[in-house]
Design a protein around this motif. Structure first.
Motif, PDB file in Angstrom:
ATOM      1  N   ALA A 156       1.155  -1.401   0.105  1.00  0.00           N
ATOM      2  CA  ALA A 156       0.156   0.191  -0.088  1.00  0.00           C
ATOM      3  C   ALA A 156       0.745   1.178   0.126  1.00  0.00           C
ATOM      4  O   ALA A 156       2.320   0.676   0.011  1.00  0.00           O
ATOM      5  CB  ALA A 156      -0.959  -0.100   0.835  1.00  0.00           C
TER       6      ALA A 156
ATOM      7  N   SER B  39     -15.054   2.644  -0.775  1.00  0.00           N
ATOM      8  CA  SER B  39     -15.537   2.150   0.547  1.00  0.00           C
ATOM      9  C   SER B  39     -17.296   3.780   0.381  1.00  0.00           C
ATOM     10  O   SER B  39     -17.366   4.374  -0.690  1.00  0.00           O
ATOM     11  CB  SER B  39     -14.998   3.580   1.968  1.00  0.00           C
ATOM     12  OG  SER B  39     -15.176   5.255   1.646  1.00  0.00           O
TER      13      SER B  39
ATOM     14  N   SER C  17      -4.870 -10.388   8.371  1.00  0.00           N
ATOM     15  CA  SER C  17      -5.834  -9.875   8.223  1.00  0.00           C
ATOM     16  C   SER C  17      -6.981 -10.099   6.720  1.00  0.00           C
ATOM     17  O   SER C  17      -7.947  -9.629   6.096  1.00  0.00           O
ATOM     18  CB  SER C  17      -5.274  -7.822   7.689  1.00  0.00           C
ATOM     19  OG  SER C  17      -4.042  -8.866   6.468  1.00  0.00           O
TER      20      SER C  17
ATOM     21  N   GLU D  87      -8.914  -0.959   3.381  1.00  0.00           N
ATOM     22  CA  GLU D  87      -7.886  -1.500   3.644  1.00  0.00           C
ATOM     23  C   GLU D  87      -7.179  -2.162   2.709  1.00  0.00           C
ATOM     24  O   GLU D  87      -5.820  -2.782   2.823  1.00  0.00           O
ATOM     25  CB  GLU D  87      -7.793  -1.656   5.071  1.00  0.00           C
ATOM     26  CG  GLU D  87      -8.758  -2.634   5.726  1.00  0.00           C
ATOM     27  CD  GLU D  87      -9.606  -1.736   6.450  1.00  0.00           C
ATOM     28  OE1 GLU D  87     -10.355  -1.425   6.063  1.00  0.00           O
ATOM     29  OE2 GLU D  87     -10.134  -2.880   7.541  1.00  0.00           O
ATOM     30  N   ASP D  88      -8.117  -3.399   2.334  1.00  0.00           N
ATOM     31  CA  ASP D  88      -6.842  -3.715   0.992  1.00  0.00           C
ATOM     32  C   ASP D  88      -6.498  -3.072  -0.150  1.00  0.00           C
ATOM     33  O   ASP D  88      -5.980  -4.037  -0.941  1.00  0.00           O
ATOM     34  CB  ASP D  88      -8.438  -5.123   0.661  1.00  0.00           C
ATOM     35  CG  ASP D  88      -8.505  -5.809   1.789  1.00  0.00           C
ATOM     36  OD1 ASP D  88      -9.585  -6.171   2.115  1.00  0.00           O
ATOM     37  OD2 ASP D  88      -7.517  -6.317   2.599  1.00  0.00           O
TER      38      ASP D  88
ATOM     39  N   LYS E 242     -12.250  -4.627   1.470  1.00  0.00           N
ATOM     40  CA  LYS E 242     -12.405  -3.549   2.384  1.00  0.00           C
ATOM     41  C   LYS E 242     -11.270  -2.739   2.032  1.00  0.00           C
ATOM     42  O   LYS E 242      -9.895  -3.079   1.082  1.00  0.00           O
ATOM     43  CB  LYS E 242     -12.538  -3.660   4.013  1.00  0.00           C
ATOM     44  CG  LYS E 242     -12.604  -4.864   4.294  1.00  0.00           C
ATOM     45  CD  LYS E 242     -12.009  -5.215   6.170  1.00  0.00           C
ATOM     46  CE  LYS E 242     -12.384  -6.580   6.675  1.00  0.00           C
ATOM     47  NZ  LYS E 242     -12.257  -6.769   7.908  1.00  0.00           N
TER      48      LYS E 242
END
Length: 120
Positions: free
Chosen positions: A40, A120, A62, A88-89, A86
């Motif tokens: 990321a 999101s 995770s 955060e992926d 999500k």
């Protein structure tokens, strides 16, 4: 040389699914391990899921229960089925593989990466 080419990344809404593929090509005698990693923005590359030489799988905490790593041994293709995604992926996902290109030569290769963005 062994080349790894990833595909299947893209933009998806949170809760959605994507399936990544990684095809290994070139001079391949045997592939001992294959796996997926991700990076990321502003973070270090991290393990997502791997196949060991014995065929066992390992997942990051995770992604446990949401991602599944699959391998087509005959075609030398690695997959990553990602469900319940999500935000955060969101990351660039890289394929990694190592083994022998000939009976006497080893290889360790990385793919070029494929972007996964979860909105999101």
């Amino acid at each position: 040389q062994v080349q790894l080419v990833e595909s299947g990344g893209g933009l998806v809404q949170a809760g959605g699914s994507l399936r990544l593929s990684c095809e290994a090509s070139g001079t391949i005698f045997s592939i001992i391990y294959m796996g997926w990693y991700r990076q990321a923005p502003g973070k270090e590359r991290e393990l997502v899921a791997t196949f060991s030489s014995g065929g066992s799988t390992n997942y990051a905490d995770s992604v446990q229960g949401r991602f599944t790593i699959l391998r087509d041994y005959r075609k030398n293709i690695l997959y990553l089925q990602m469900n319940s995604l999500k935000p955060e992926d969101t990351a660039v996902y890289y394929c990694n593989a190592g083994g022998r290109s000939t009976a006497l030569q080893t290889f360790a290769s990385w793919g070029q990466g494929t972007q996964v963005t979860v909105a999101s």
